[in-house]
Design a protein around this motif. Structure first.
Motif, short mmCIF file in Angstrom:
data_model
loop_
_atom_site.label_atom_id
_atom_site.label_comp_id
_atom_site.label_asym_id
_atom_site.label_seq_id
_atom_site.Cartn_x
_atom_site.Cartn_y
_atom_site.Cartn_z
N HIS A 1 15.87 -46.35 25.79
CA HIS A 1 14.72 -45.42 25.67
C HIS A 1 14.32 -44.88 27.04
O HIS A 1 13.17 -44.96 27.47
CB HIS A 1 13.56 -46.01 24.86
N THR A 2 15.33 -44.30 27.70
CA THR A 2 15.16 -43.75 29.05
C THR A 2 15.53 -42.27 29.05
O THR A 2 16.52 -41.87 28.45
CB THR A 2 16.08 -44.51 30.03
N ILE A 3 14.72 -41.50 29.74
CA ILE A 3 15.01 -40.08 29.96
C ILE A 3 15.36 -39.92 31.43
O ILE A 3 14.71 -40.48 32.31
CB ILE A 3 13.80 -39.20 29.59
N THR A 4 16.40 -39.14 31.70
CA THR A 4 16.76 -38.84 33.09
C THR A 4 16.39 -37.40 33.39
O THR A 4 16.44 -36.53 32.52
CB THR A 4 18.27 -39.04 33.36
N CYS A 5 15.99 -37.19 34.61
CA CYS A 5 15.71 -35.84 35.11
C CYS A 5 16.54 -35.66 36.37
O CYS A 5 16.43 -36.45 37.31
CB CYS A 5 14.23 -35.65 35.41
N THR A 6 17.38 -34.64 36.38
CA THR A 6 18.21 -34.34 37.53
C THR A 6 17.67 -33.08 38.20
O THR A 6 17.39 -32.10 37.52
CB THR A 6 19.68 -34.13 37.10
N ALA A 7 17.54 -33.15 39.51
CA ALA A 7 17.08 -32.00 40.29
C ALA A 7 18.12 -31.72 41.37
O ALA A 7 18.49 -32.62 42.12
CB ALA A 7 15.73 -32.28 40.91
N LYS A 8 18.59 -30.48 41.41
CA LYS A 8 19.59 -30.10 42.40
C LYS A 8 19.06 -28.93 43.22
O LYS A 8 18.50 -27.98 42.67
CB LYS A 8 20.90 -29.71 41.73
N PHE A 9 19.26 -29.03 44.52
CA PHE A 9 18.81 -28.00 45.45
C PHE A 9 19.96 -27.65 46.38
O PHE A 9 20.64 -28.54 46.90
CB PHE A 9 17.62 -28.52 46.29
N SER A 10 20.15 -26.36 46.60
CA SER A 10 21.13 -25.95 47.61
C SER A 10 20.54 -24.79 48.40
O SER A 10 19.91 -23.89 47.85
CB SER A 10 22.48 -25.59 47.00
N PHE A 11 20.71 -24.88 49.71
CA PHE A 11 20.23 -23.88 50.64
C PHE A 11 21.42 -23.02 51.05
O PHE A 11 22.48 -23.56 51.40
CB PHE A 11 19.63 -24.54 51.89
N GLU B 1 18.02 -14.65 56.19
CA GLU B 1 17.19 -15.25 55.15
C GLU B 1 17.89 -16.46 54.55
O GLU B 1 19.11 -16.49 54.42
CB GLU B 1 16.93 -14.23 54.03
N THR B 2 17.08 -17.43 54.16
CA THR B 2 17.60 -18.61 53.49
C THR B 2 17.20 -18.55 52.02
O THR B 2 16.04 -18.34 51.70
CB THR B 2 17.03 -19.90 54.12
N ASP B 3 18.18 -18.71 51.15
CA ASP B 3 17.92 -18.77 49.71
C ASP B 3 17.96 -20.23 49.28
O ASP B 3 18.81 -21.00 49.74
CB ASP B 3 18.97 -17.97 48.93
N LEU B 4 17.07 -20.57 48.37
CA LEU B 4 17.05 -21.91 47.80
C LEU B 4 17.37 -21.77 46.32
O LEU B 4 16.68 -21.07 45.59
CB LEU B 4 15.68 -22.56 47.98
N ILE B 5 18.44 -22.43 45.91
CA ILE B 5 18.82 -22.43 44.50
C ILE B 5 18.40 -23.79 43.94
O ILE B 5 18.74 -24.84 44.48
CB ILE B 5 20.34 -22.21 44.33
N THR B 6 17.65 -23.74 42.83
CA THR B 6 17.09 -24.95 42.23
C THR B 6 17.56 -25.06 40.79
O THR B 6 17.57 -24.06 40.06
CB THR B 6 15.55 -24.90 42.25
N ALA B 7 17.94 -26.26 40.38
CA ALA B 7 18.33 -26.50 38.98
C ALA B 7 17.74 -27.83 38.52
O ALA B 7 17.70 -28.80 39.28
CB ALA B 7 19.85 -26.52 38.86
N LEU B 8 17.29 -27.84 37.29
CA LEU B 8 16.77 -29.06 36.66
C LEU B 8 17.59 -29.35 35.42
O LEU B 8 18.00 -28.43 34.71
CB LEU B 8 15.31 -28.88 36.26
N GLY B 9 17.81 -30.62 35.15
CA GLY B 9 18.51 -31.02 33.94
C GLY B 9 17.90 -32.31 33.40
O GLY B 9 17.28 -33.08 34.14
N TYR B 10 18.10 -32.53 32.11
CA TYR B 10 17.53 -33.71 31.46
C TYR B 10 18.59 -34.38 30.59
O TYR B 10 19.47 -33.72 30.04
CB TYR B 10 16.32 -33.32 30.59
N GLY B 11 18.49 -35.69 30.49
CA GLY B 11 19.39 -36.45 29.63
C GLY B 11 18.62 -37.59 29.01
O GLY B 11 17.45 -37.83 29.33
N ILE B 12 19.30 -38.31 28.12
CA ILE B 12 18.62 -39.38 27.40
C ILE B 12 19.58 -40.54 27.18
O ILE B 12 20.77 -40.33 26.96
CB ILE B 12 18.04 -38.86 26.06
N ASP B 13 19.04 -41.73 27.30
CA ASP B 13 19.75 -42.96 26.94
C ASP B 13 18.94 -43.59 25.82
O ASP B 13 17.88 -44.18 26.06
CB ASP B 13 19.88 -43.90 28.13
N VAL B 14 19.40 -43.41 24.60
CA VAL B 14 18.65 -43.83 23.42
C VAL B 14 18.47 -45.34 23.39
O VAL B 14 17.39 -45.84 23.08
CB VAL B 14 19.35 -43.33 22.14
N GLU B 15 19.52 -46.06 23.71
CA GLU B 15 19.49 -47.52 23.66
C GLU B 15 18.42 -48.11 24.58
O GLU B 15 17.72 -49.04 24.22
CB GLU B 15 20.87 -48.06 24.05
#
Length: 146
Positions: free
Chosen positions: A46-56, A30-44
């Motif tokens: 006015h940008t939001i970052t979204c990080t997505a990580k996947f590992s099989f 069987e293959t397992d998929l591990i998923t993670a999401l993260g968010y950050g902000i650059d106030v100056e």
């Protein structure tokens, strides 16, 4: 900058990490998929970052395929000030906005994964459809270091 109806523009995508680890890959099991999401902000900016990580993985804690992407979303300055910035100088990311960013990142990750694995044994591993609405259960608040 041209913003969509939701008040943001997808302004960038960066591959933070990518790895194909043949020694950790097994043809069976069987293959397992591990998923993670993260968010950050650059106030100056006015940008939001979204990080997505996947590992099989075929064996726990031994990934054979890793992909981490970071997307950059510029928020319309008026919307940033009126909707994102809070009176206590924290920053509200609504569930709907976070979900929208995550959906865009997962779709982008599918394309990056295909492009980077094309012609290899790892091309058989696809990101499945994901119910992102159940991954992000509520609004959340980010704090700036400033």
């Amino acid at each position: 900058m041209t913003y969509n109806k939701l008040g943001f523009a997808f302004i960038g995508l960066h591959t933070n990490s990518f790895a194909q680890i043949e020694a950790a890959h097994k043809k069976t099991g069987e293959t397992d998929l591990i998923t993670a999401l993260g968010y950050g902000i650059d106030v100056e900016d006015h940008t939001i970052t979204c990080t997505a990580k996947f590992s099989f993985e075929k064996k726990k804690d031994q990934p054979f395929l890793i992909l981490e992407l970071e997307g950059f979303f510029e928020i319309n300055k008026n919307d940033f000030v009126e909707k994102v910035k809070q009176p206590d100088n924290s920053f509200l990311i609504t569930k709907d906005l976070a979900t929208h960013f995550a959906v865009l990142m997962i779709g982008s990750a599918r394309g990056v994964l295909h492009a980077k694995t094309e012609g290899t044994i790892f091309n058989q591993y696809l990101l499945p459809t994901m119910d992102v609405k159940n991954m992000i259960i509520e609004d959340f608040v980010l704090n700036s270091e400033r």
